[in-house]
Scaffold this motif. Structure first.
Motif, PDB file in Angstrom:
ATOM      1  N   TRP A 296      49.385 145.509 -68.105  1.00  0.00           N
ATOM      2  CA  TRP A 296      48.792 146.337 -67.057  1.00  0.00           C
ATOM      3  C   TRP A 296      49.888 147.051 -66.283  1.00  0.00           C
ATOM      4  N   GLU A 297      49.597 148.249 -65.876  1.00  0.00           N
ATOM      5  CA  GLU A 297      50.527 149.106 -65.134  1.00  0.00           C
ATOM      6  C   GLU A 297      51.161 148.368 -63.951  1.00  0.00           C
ATOM      7  N   CYS A 298      50.387 147.560 -63.236  1.00  0.00           N
ATOM      8  CA  CYS A 298      50.904 146.873 -62.043  1.00  0.00           C
ATOM      9  C   CYS A 298      51.702 145.621 -62.391  1.00  0.00           C
ATOM     10  N   ARG A 299      51.762 145.288 -63.677  1.00  0.00           N
ATOM     11  CA  ARG A 299      52.449 144.065 -64.099  1.00  0.00           C
ATOM     12  C   ARG A 299      53.582 144.383 -65.060  1.00  0.00           C
ATOM     13  N   THR A 300      54.466 145.259 -64.633  1.00  0.00           N
ATOM     14  CA  THR A 300      55.595 145.635 -65.489  1.00  0.00           C
ATOM     15  C   THR A 300      56.917 145.156 -64.897  1.00  0.00           C
ATOM     16  N   SER A 301      56.871 144.037 -64.179  1.00  0.00           N
ATOM     17  CA  SER A 301      58.105 143.478 -63.631  1.00  0.00           C
ATOM     18  C   SER A 301      58.944 142.905 -64.776  1.00  0.00           C
ATOM     19  N   THR A 302      60.220 142.717 -64.528  1.00  0.00           N
ATOM     20  CA  THR A 302      61.118 142.156 -65.540  1.00  0.00           C
ATOM     21  C   THR A 302      60.626 140.787 -65.985  1.00  0.00           C
ATOM     22  N   ARG A 303      60.177 140.003 -65.031  1.00  0.00           N
ATOM     23  CA  ARG A 303      59.696 138.652 -65.341  1.00  0.00           C
ATOM     24  C   ARG A 303      58.488 138.694 -66.285  1.00  0.00           C
ATOM     25  N   ALA A 304      57.537 139.567 -65.991  1.00  0.00           N
ATOM     26  CA  ALA A 304      56.345 139.694 -66.839  1.00  0.00           C
ATOM     27  C   ALA A 304      56.714 140.209 -68.227  1.00  0.00           C
TER      28      ALA A 304
ATOM     29  N   PHE B 250      34.456 155.018 -66.728  1.00  0.00           N
ATOM     30  CA  PHE B 250      35.178 153.739 -66.724  1.00  0.00           C
ATOM     31  C   PHE B 250      34.524 152.728 -67.660  1.00  0.00           C
ATOM     32  N   ARG B 251      33.203 152.662 -67.665  1.00  0.00           N
ATOM     33  CA  ARG B 251      32.484 151.725 -68.537  1.00  0.00           C
ATOM     34  C   ARG B 251      32.803 152.035 -70.005  1.00  0.00           C
ATOM     35  N   GLU B 252      32.781 153.313 -70.361  1.00  0.00           N
ATOM     36  CA  GLU B 252      33.090 153.701 -71.748  1.00  0.00           C
ATOM     37  C   GLU B 252      34.527 153.351 -72.115  1.00  0.00           C
ATOM     38  N   ASN B 253      35.458 153.534 -71.186  1.00  0.00           N
ATOM     39  CA  ASN B 253      36.860 153.173 -71.447  1.00  0.00           C
ATOM     40  C   ASN B 253      36.980 151.676 -71.737  1.00  0.00           C
ATOM     41  N   VAL B 254      36.365 150.855 -70.891  1.00  0.00           N
ATOM     42  CA  VAL B 254      36.449 149.400 -71.040  1.00  0.00           C
ATOM     43  C   VAL B 254      35.779 148.963 -72.345  1.00  0.00           C
ATOM     44  N   GLU B 255      34.629 149.526 -72.662  1.00  0.00           N
ATOM     45  CA  GLU B 255      33.939 149.178 -73.901  1.00  0.00           C
ATOM     46  C   GLU B 255      34.760 149.579 -75.127  1.00  0.00           C
ATOM     47  N   ARG B 256      35.349 150.763 -75.091  1.00  0.00           N
ATOM     48  CA  ARG B 256      36.184 151.227 -76.213  1.00  0.00           C
ATOM     49  C   ARG B 256      37.405 150.312 -76.375  1.00  0.00           C
ATOM     50  N   ASP B 257      38.022 149.934 -75.253  1.00  0.00           N
ATOM     51  CA  ASP B 257      39.170 149.021 -75.322  1.00  0.00           C
ATOM     52  C   ASP B 257      38.769 147.711 -75.988  1.00  0.00           C
TER      53      ASP B 257
ATOM     54  N   HIS C 171      48.113 149.596 -70.328  1.00  0.00           N
ATOM     55  CA  HIS C 171      46.943 150.162 -69.662  1.00  0.00           C
ATOM     56  C   HIS C 171      47.226 150.529 -68.219  1.00  0.00           C
ATOM     57  N   GLY C 172      46.766 151.694 -67.831  1.00  0.00           N
ATOM     58  CA  GLY C 172      46.777 152.077 -66.430  1.00  0.00           C
ATOM     59  C   GLY C 172      45.642 151.345 -65.721  1.00  0.00           C
ATOM     60  N   CYS C 173      45.916 150.758 -64.584  1.00  0.00           N
ATOM     61  CA  CYS C 173      44.922 149.948 -63.874  1.00  0.00           C
ATOM     62  C   CYS C 173      43.694 150.767 -63.484  1.00  0.00           C
ATOM     63  N   PHE C 174      43.889 152.023 -63.067  1.00  0.00           N
ATOM     64  CA  PHE C 174      42.779 152.864 -62.641  1.00  0.00           C
ATOM     65  C   PHE C 174      41.864 153.193 -63.810  1.00  0.00           C
ATOM     66  N   TRP C 175      42.407 153.681 -64.908  1.00  0.00           N
ATOM     67  CA  TRP C 175      41.608 154.164 -66.033  1.00  0.00           C
ATOM     68  C   TRP C 175      40.970 153.053 -66.838  1.00  0.00           C
ATOM     69  N   HIS C 176      41.650 151.904 -66.926  1.00  0.00           N
ATOM     70  CA  HIS C 176      41.155 150.813 -67.773  1.00  0.00           C
ATOM     71  C   HIS C 176      40.578 149.665 -66.955  1.00  0.00           C
ATOM     72  N   ARG C 177      40.478 149.839 -65.640  1.00  0.00           N
ATOM     73  CA  ARG C 177      39.773 148.940 -64.733  1.00  0.00           C
ATOM     74  C   ARG C 177      40.340 147.522 -64.717  1.00  0.00           C
ATOM     75  N   HIS C 178      41.583 147.394 -64.317  1.00  0.00           N
ATOM     76  CA  HIS C 178      42.212 146.084 -64.180  1.00  0.00           C
ATOM     77  C   HIS C 178      41.502 145.307 -63.077  1.00  0.00           C
ATOM     78  N   GLU C 179      40.817 144.259 -63.490  1.00  0.00           N
ATOM     79  CA  GLU C 179      39.987 143.491 -62.571  1.00  0.00           C
ATOM     80  C   GLU C 179      40.815 142.881 -61.443  1.00  0.00           C
ATOM     81  N   GLY C 180      40.380 143.099 -60.218  1.00  0.00           N
ATOM     82  CA  GLY C 180      41.036 142.538 -59.046  1.00  0.00           C
ATOM     83  C   GLY C 180      42.232 143.331 -58.547  1.00  0.00           C
ATOM     84  N   CYS C 181      42.581 144.392 -59.224  1.00  0.00           N
ATOM     85  CA  CYS C 181      43.735 145.202 -58.830  1.00  0.00           C
ATOM     86  C   CYS C 181      43.289 146.263 -57.822  1.00  0.00           C
ATOM     87  N   PRO C 182      44.064 146.458 -56.750  1.00  0.00           N
ATOM     88  CA  PRO C 182      43.682 147.475 -55.767  1.00  0.00           C
ATOM     89  C   PRO C 182      43.710 148.898 -56.319  1.00  0.00           C
TER      90      PRO C 182
END
Length: 134
Positions: free
Chosen positions: A116-124, A91-98, A64-75
Motif C-alpha cells: 500500500w502507498e502509505c506502507r512504503t517505509s524501509t522497515r515494511a 471504487f467498488r469496481e477497482n476493488v472487485e477487479r483487484d 496500490h494507491g490507498c485512494f484508488w484501491h481503498r486501503h481499509e482504515g487508511c485516512p
C-alpha cells in the motif's frame, strides 16, 4: 461541499494522475533492486498486469494507491463528497477487479504481494524482501 476548482481544471488534474512509475512504485522497485532482487515491470500476459514480476520466485507485487484501491482504515481513502454515486461505483469496481486478478494469479501458482502507498517505509519493504525470498 462544492469543488473549489473549475471542472476543466479538475479534469486536467485527474488526467495527470499516472498509473505507473508512481513514487510509491519507484520506492518499492528501488528497495527490491538494492536487495538484489531482479524483476520485470507490468508484464502484459499476467492478470492485472502486476507492477513488479519476480519470475525467479514466482511472485508478483502490486503497489496500490490507498485512494484508488481503498486501503481499509487508511485516512487517504476519503471519498469525494460530490458525485458520490460515480465514485462509489468506481471504487467498488477497482476493488472487485483487484480481487479477481489476485485470485486468478494465485490459482495459477503465483505468490501475490500487495504494497500500500502509505506502507512504503524501509522497515515494511525489508519485510517484503524477506517474504519474497521465502
Amino acid at each position: 461541499m462544492a469543488d473549489i476548482v473549475a471542472p476543466s481544471e479538475r479534469s486536467r488534474m485527474m488526467a495527470s494522475i499516472k498509473g505507473r512509475d508512481t513514487m510509491p512504485e519507484r520506492l518499492v522497485r528501488s528497495h527490491l533492486h538494492r536487495a538484489g532482487l531482479r524483476f520485470r515491470l507490468h508484464q502484459r500476459g499476467l492478470p492485472g498486469r502486476p507492477d513488479i514480476v519476480l519470475a525467479r520466485w514466482k511472485a508478483v507485487v502490486f503497489v496500490h494507491g490507498c485512494f484508488w484501491h481503498r486501503h481499509e482504515g487508511c485516512p487517504q481513502t476519503a471519498t469525494p463528497s460530490s458525485n458520490t454515486a460515480f465514485w462509489s461505483r468506481k471504487f467498488r469496481e477497482n476493488v472487485e477487479r483487484d480481487a479477481r486478478n489476485i485470485a486468478t494469479l494465485r490459482r495459477s501458482g503465483w505468490r501475490v504481494f500487495v504494497v500500500w502507498e502509505c506502507r512504503t517505509s524501509t522497515r515494511a519493504l525489508d519485510a517484503l524482501v524477506r517474504r519474497i525470498r521465502r
